[in-house]
Design a protein around this motif. Structure first.
Motif, mmCIF file in Angstrom:
data_model
loop_
_atom_site.group_PDB
_atom_site.id
_atom_site.type_symbol
_atom_site.label_atom_id
_atom_site.label_comp_id
_atom_site.label_asym_id
_atom_site.label_seq_id
_atom_site.Cartn_x
_atom_site.Cartn_y
_atom_site.Cartn_z
ATOM 1 N N THR A 178 0.828 -1.202 0.000
ATOM 2 C CA THR A 178 0.000 0.000 0.000
ATOM 3 C C THR A 178 0.864 1.254 0.000
ATOM 4 O O THR A 178 0.617 2.211 -0.742
ATOM 5 C CB THR A 178 -0.934 0.004 1.224
ATOM 6 O OG1 THR A 178 -1.763 -1.162 1.183
ATOM 7 C CG2 THR A 178 -1.815 1.245 1.236
ATOM 8 N N SER A 179 1.920 1.263 0.827
ATOM 9 C CA SER A 179 2.824 2.408 0.886
ATOM 10 C C SER A 179 3.557 2.599 -0.439
ATOM 11 O O SER A 179 3.754 3.730 -0.900
ATOM 12 C CB SER A 179 3.834 2.214 2.023
ATOM 13 O OG SER A 179 4.666 3.344 2.161
ATOM 14 N N SER B 21 7.061 15.683 -7.590
ATOM 15 C CA SER B 21 8.189 15.161 -8.353
ATOM 16 C C SER B 21 8.678 13.868 -7.718
ATOM 17 O O SER B 21 8.445 13.600 -6.530
ATOM 18 C CB SER B 21 9.329 16.191 -8.379
ATOM 19 O OG SER B 21 9.898 16.335 -7.094
ATOM 20 N N TRP B 22 9.419 13.058 -8.505
ATOM 21 C CA TRP B 22 9.925 11.784 -8.010
ATOM 22 C C TRP B 22 10.912 11.977 -6.851
ATOM 23 O O TRP B 22 11.088 11.084 -6.034
ATOM 24 C CB TRP B 22 10.593 11.015 -9.142
ATOM 25 C CG TRP B 22 9.615 10.283 -10.005
ATOM 26 C CD1 TRP B 22 9.035 10.735 -11.149
ATOM 27 C CD2 TRP B 22 9.080 8.974 -9.783
ATOM 28 N NE1 TRP B 22 8.168 9.781 -11.665
ATOM 29 C CE2 TRP B 22 8.182 8.693 -10.842
ATOM 30 C CE3 TRP B 22 9.275 8.000 -8.801
ATOM 31 C CZ2 TRP B 22 7.489 7.498 -10.944
ATOM 32 C CZ3 TRP B 22 8.580 6.798 -8.896
ATOM 33 C CH2 TRP B 22 7.695 6.558 -9.951
ATOM 34 N N GLY C 12 7.379 13.614 -0.311
ATOM 35 C CA GLY C 12 6.068 12.985 -0.374
ATOM 36 C C GLY C 12 6.032 11.737 -1.226
ATOM 37 O O GLY C 12 5.101 10.934 -1.119
ATOM 38 N N VAL C 13 7.035 11.546 -2.082
ATOM 39 C CA VAL C 13 7.153 10.341 -2.903
ATOM 40 C C VAL C 13 8.204 9.393 -2.318
ATOM 41 O O VAL C 13 7.957 8.200 -2.134
ATOM 42 C CB VAL C 13 7.512 10.700 -4.360
ATOM 43 C CG1 VAL C 13 7.824 9.446 -5.168
ATOM 44 C CG2 VAL C 13 6.364 11.465 -5.015
ATOM 45 N N LEU C 14 9.385 9.928 -2.015
ATOM 46 C CA LEU C 14 10.475 9.085 -1.518
ATOM 47 C C LEU C 14 10.173 8.503 -0.142
ATOM 48 O O LEU C 14 10.559 7.368 0.153
ATOM 49 C CB LEU C 14 11.768 9.897 -1.461
ATOM 50 C CG LEU C 14 12.338 10.348 -2.812
ATOM 51 C CD1 LEU C 14 13.629 11.136 -2.607
ATOM 52 C CD2 LEU C 14 12.594 9.140 -3.713
ATOM 53 N N GLY C 15 9.461 9.271 0.708
ATOM 54 C CA GLY C 15 9.146 8.779 2.046
ATOM 55 C C GLY C 15 8.317 7.508 2.026
ATOM 56 O O GLY C 15 8.710 6.492 2.627
#
Length: 482
Positions: free
Chosen positions: A215-216, A228-229, A233-236
């Motif tokens: 899910t994460s 952005s990648w 908010g994306v990498l976390g």
């Protein structure tokens, strides 16, 4: 006597029922796309919030697939399948009756949970019911074709229902389908075997870890629609997913007495390769539907209804590919079918390059669409057959959950990565003075070229990894992995 013929006649209604359920859950991945503007106007969604009408379903669907598959093995495929259908149907009714953003998003999340239960359980019923080699190949192949057919039909059905009735109809259509499944299922689906002591145990810790991890992962990927990648908010979420999945592997290997996912299942070369192939197959094809829909509506100016009609030949091409695949696999095995399908997808995506604001449907969309969707029909059938071949009955749900997870995660990665690539390229061109239509078309070109490269690489990988001598499904019952 002809046992195979008797099995086909006796089990055809069952196969139709299970494929109908699979069609329903895959349909709901794509049917909302064309209806999104109407949903926004009806419930007051923001542009960013509107994406969650799709993402809430996709995230929960992908995150709970392994748990749904293992539930079918532990609790019984029939009772799991029917329980999932009840949940999905009730959530569909709630979505149609939603009066606020929160109500709709909550209903979509519950729909995703129901889908994650139905999909692997339906394939587990098939693999446990069809024991003769040729008939099992045929049944699994037809079931696998529902993924491609449901995805393509969603765009058409969404356009028709939204324009003629309203956005609520895209959810209400599930109610009669679910009712038919629930009325016919107890009579057609074979009873589950008695639940012995071994079947009654659940790896709760493993279930929590893998569900949270997947899910994460999908949550982080879909956030690239607005971030952005490289953003936190994306990498976390992706980093958290890596930690959770790593913990899951440790628990399954060292801690769990009865693992949710026995790691020995990956000793099967065909299953490993099939899941890699599904991941790489889904990435560019999921993105293709999204990008083509945008090009038709935002660049060529097609209405939602016309866009749905323009997708009809592509839907028929998927059907043609599945028919060919089911007829030739028993003679040549899945490997050549998968490789041929991947190469057809690669060629089709390459034909999409060269888009322009002055382009047309017949020249720029139809040729590439036919090759891509025919290859999809070929590949998805053969990949699904490879994934479940030789898997013992007690692990059928797990194997089907794995292949469904690969499809959903691959599709999420593909849509996020290729649309981000297209958007970044388009933004650069707009900033340098190009018109929005030119920039959009050029961005789509770059994305399609990248997708063609992925599909070609996948064909080479499958050609090297999948062993021809193990491609055919054994006629006798499989031995458990030890």
């Amino acid at each position: 006597m002809n046992p195979a013929g008797e099995q086909r006649r006796g089990s055809t209604p069952l196969l139709i029922l299970l494929c109908l359920a699979q069609f329903m859950v895959i349909l709901d991945v794509s049917i909302v796309n064309v209806a999104l503007p109407s949903i926004r106007d009806g419930l007051g969604f923001s542009t960013a919030g509107l994406a969650w009408v799709i993402d809430a379903y996709a995230i929960i669907f992908a995150g709970f697939l392994l748990l749904g598959g293992r539930s079918a093995d532990v609790l019984g495929a029939r009772r799991t399948f029917l329980a999932g259908t009840v949940l999905f149907s009730a959530a569909s009714l709630a979505a149609a009756l939603a009066q606020t953003e929160g109500m709709l998003l909550g209903a979509r999340a519950v729909q995703g949970l129901g889908a994650a239960i139905i999909s692997p359980a339906s394939l587990a019923v098939i693999t446990n019911t069809f024991t003769e080699s040729r008939e099992r190949n045929r049944a699994v192949g037809i079931w696998g074709a529902m993924a491609g057919l449901g995805g393509t039909s969603g765009v058409i059905a969404g356009g028709l229902l939204t324009q003629w009735i309203g956005w609520e109809a895209i959810f209400l259509i599930n109610i009669p389908i679910g009712a038919l499944v629930l009325l016919s299922g107890p009579r057609l689906i074979p009873a589950d075997p008695p639940r012995g002591a071994a079947r009654g145990h659940f790896d709760a810790l493993g279930a929590v870890l893998i569900t949270a991890g997947l899910t994460s992962l999908v949550f982080g990927i879909v956030r690239t629609d607005v971030l952005s990648w490289g953003s936190p908010g994306v990498l976390g979420p992706i980093a958290l997913a890596a930690a959770l999945i790593g913990a899951f592997v440790f628990v399954e290997a060292r801690v769990a007495k009865r693992p949710l996912m026995p790691l020995q299942i990956f000793k099967r070369p065909a299953l490993r390769t099939a899941n890699i192939a599904m991941l790489l197959l889904s990435a560019p094809v999921f993105a293709m539907w999204f990008l083509v829909s945008l090009y038709l509506q935002q660049v060529l100016g097609s209405s939602p209804l016309l866009t749905g009609v323009e997708f009809l030949p592509l839907t028929l091409s998927v059907v043609a590919g599945t028919i060919v695949a089911t007829r030739v696999m028993n003679r040549i095995g899945p490997k050549p079918v998968i490789v041929g399908g991947m190469l057809s997808i690669s060629l089709g995506l390459a034909l999409f390059t060269g888009l322009s604001p002055d382009g047309g449907y017949a020249l720029n969309i139809l040729p590439g669409g036919i090759f891509t969707t025919f290859g999809l029909g070929l590949s998805i059938v053969a990949v699904t057959v490879s994934a479940v071949q030789g898997v013992p009955a007690g692990e059928a749900g797990l194997a089907s959950g794995l292949i469904n997870t690969s499809r959903m995660v691959g599709g999420s990665i593909g849509v996020a990565a290729l649309t981000t690539l297209a958007a970044t390229h388009s933004k650069t061109l707009v900033e340098s003075g190009h018109s929005p239509a030119d920039a959009l078309s050029s961005g789509f070109d770059v994305a399609f070229a990248a997708g063609a490269a992925v599909a070609f690489a996948a064909a080479l990988l499958v050609a090297g990894l999948l062993r021809t001598e193990r491609s055919r499904m054994p006629a006798a019952g499989p031995e458990p992995v030890r």
